[in-house]
Design a protein around this motif. Structure first.
Motif, short mmCIF file in Angstrom:
data_model
loop_
_atom_site.label_atom_id
_atom_site.label_comp_id
_atom_site.label_asym_id
_atom_site.label_seq_id
_atom_site.Cartn_x
_atom_site.Cartn_y
_atom_site.Cartn_z
N ALA A 185 -11.93 1.28 -0.67
CA ALA A 185 -12.26 -0.13 -0.47
C ALA A 185 -12.54 -0.43 1.00
O ALA A 185 -11.97 0.19 1.89
CB ALA A 185 -11.11 -1.01 -0.96
N ARG A 186 -13.41 -1.40 1.23
CA ARG A 186 -13.73 -1.79 2.60
C ARG A 186 -12.49 -2.29 3.34
O ARG A 186 -12.34 -2.04 4.55
CB ARG A 186 -14.81 -2.89 2.59
CG ARG A 186 -15.26 -3.34 3.98
CD ARG A 186 -16.46 -4.25 3.89
NE ARG A 186 -17.63 -3.54 3.39
CZ ARG A 186 -18.41 -3.99 2.40
NH1 ARG A 186 -18.13 -5.14 1.81
NH2 ARG A 186 -19.45 -3.30 2.00
N ALA A 187 -11.61 -2.96 2.66
CA ALA A 187 -10.38 -3.44 3.30
C ALA A 187 -9.57 -2.28 3.86
O ALA A 187 -8.90 -2.42 4.90
CB ALA A 187 -9.55 -4.23 2.30
N THR A 188 -9.64 -1.14 3.21
CA THR A 188 -8.90 0.03 3.68
C THR A 188 -9.51 0.58 4.97
O THR A 188 -8.78 0.99 5.88
CB THR A 188 -8.90 1.13 2.60
OG1 THR A 188 -8.31 0.60 1.40
CG2 THR A 188 -8.12 2.36 3.05
N THR A 189 -10.84 0.59 5.08
CA THR A 189 -11.46 1.10 6.30
C THR A 189 -11.18 0.16 7.48
O THR A 189 -10.98 0.62 8.61
CB THR A 189 -12.98 1.29 6.12
OG1 THR A 189 -13.62 0.02 5.93
CG2 THR A 189 -13.29 2.21 4.95
N VAL A 190 -11.17 -1.13 7.21
CA VAL A 190 -10.84 -2.10 8.27
C VAL A 190 -9.42 -1.87 8.75
O VAL A 190 -9.13 -1.84 9.96
CB VAL A 190 -11.03 -3.54 7.76
CG1 VAL A 190 -10.49 -4.55 8.78
CG2 VAL A 190 -12.50 -3.82 7.47
#
Length: 301
Positions: A145-150
């Motif tokens: 998920a994008r939230a994880t990369t952030v």
């Protein structure tokens, strides 16, 4: 291997992970940053991304400035920028002898692709999104998920660039991105993951159908084709055969759409003695004496 890094959270998180894992796997890893020159300050953005990649220990780190065509073959600005970016990747891969380019597309990117394909009424190939690997290009984060990369960037002290174009509603992908949180709220958690999972399933189907169509095309041979033979093919296979015939005759892949294939199909499903079917790139499909032909049309100067 090389990480294609824009300086955004996804690609920076990937660069950090690769810098950690590559030495432990006995691999050398670098990064390539493409400056498209389309936004004010793009040179500085590319420089910051390169500095952070070097700080992670990646080597070599290359910044490549490209010239994006102002127009071309009916494609939009995003497609032209993508073409320029991949041309830069190919040049750097050849120069350093890299075995792979790792790209930071996330699960959210995949879900956006599927959502856009649904909105456009596209077929299985478009809905199948981005493959985890195609040639030298590898996308390790399609399940992340994008939230994880952030969060990963914050955890290791990396400063991610936020592309202002990602907030511009003029782009369809931006409008699709804004819908993902709404879908999660209205349809329940896991909707984004389900969209991305659907891409994987549809890709398997599309690959199988494309393979059957390629085999059918080889068996049909060159030149005119018996309309009755084409009609016996299942519609899903026949549509793909029409596409192969049109591409062989010179149609641009980006200009060839489903309505063109539907028109070609009437040569065998709705034959009434109609004239040639005009296709992009000065190509025509026609039927004569029970046989069909898709070929380039000689232009009169």
């Amino acid at each position: 291997m090389l990480v294609g890094c824009s300086g955004g959270a996804d690609s920076l998180a990937l660069a950090s992970a690769v810098a950690f894992e590559a030495p432990r796997a006995g691999l050398s890893a670098g990064a390539v940053i493409v400056d498209h020159g389309l936004q004010e300050g793009s040179c500085a953005v590319a420089g910051r991304a390169a500095d952070q990649c070097r700080g992670l220990g990646l080597d070599p780190v290359e910044v490549v400035t490209v010239l994006v065509a102002s127009s071309g073959s009916g494609s939009g600005p995003e497609a032209r920028a993508r073409d320029a970016r991949y041309a830069a990747f190919e040049e750097v891969v050849e120069r350093f002898g890299a075995v792979a380019v790792l790209l930071g597309h996330s699960r959210d990117d995949q879900a956006e692709q599927v959502l856009l394909g649904l909105a456009r009424g596209s077929g299985a190939r478009s809905l199948s999104g981005m493959p985890a690997r195609r040639g030298p290009y590898v996308r390790p984060l399609l399940g992340v998920a994008r939230a994880t990369t952030v969060a990963a960037c914050k955890a290791v002290g990396l400063s991610a660039w936020v592309d202002p174009q990602n907030s511009d509603p003029a782009y369809g992908r931006v409008r699709a991105r804004g819908l993902l949180p709404v879908l999660e709220t209205e349809l329940g958690p896991g909707t984004v993951a389900a969209l991305a999972r659907s891409a994987d399933l549809l890709r398997e189907d599309a690959d199988a159908l494309d393979g059957l169509a390629a085999q059918a095309r080889r068996e049909l041979g060159a030149g005119q084709i018996e309309a009755a033979v084409l009609l016996r093919l299942p519609k899903a296979i026949r549509a793909r055969v029409w596409r192969l015939l049109a591409l062989e005759a010179g149609c641009s892949p980006s200009a060839l759409v489903s309505t063109h294939l539907d028109s070609l199909d009437t040569l065998v499903t709705g034959w009434r003695g109609q004239g040639p079917i005009d296709l992009p790139g000065h190509v025509q499909g026609s039927r004569t004496d029970g046989r069909v032909l898709v070929a380039a049309v000689r232009q009169v100067e």
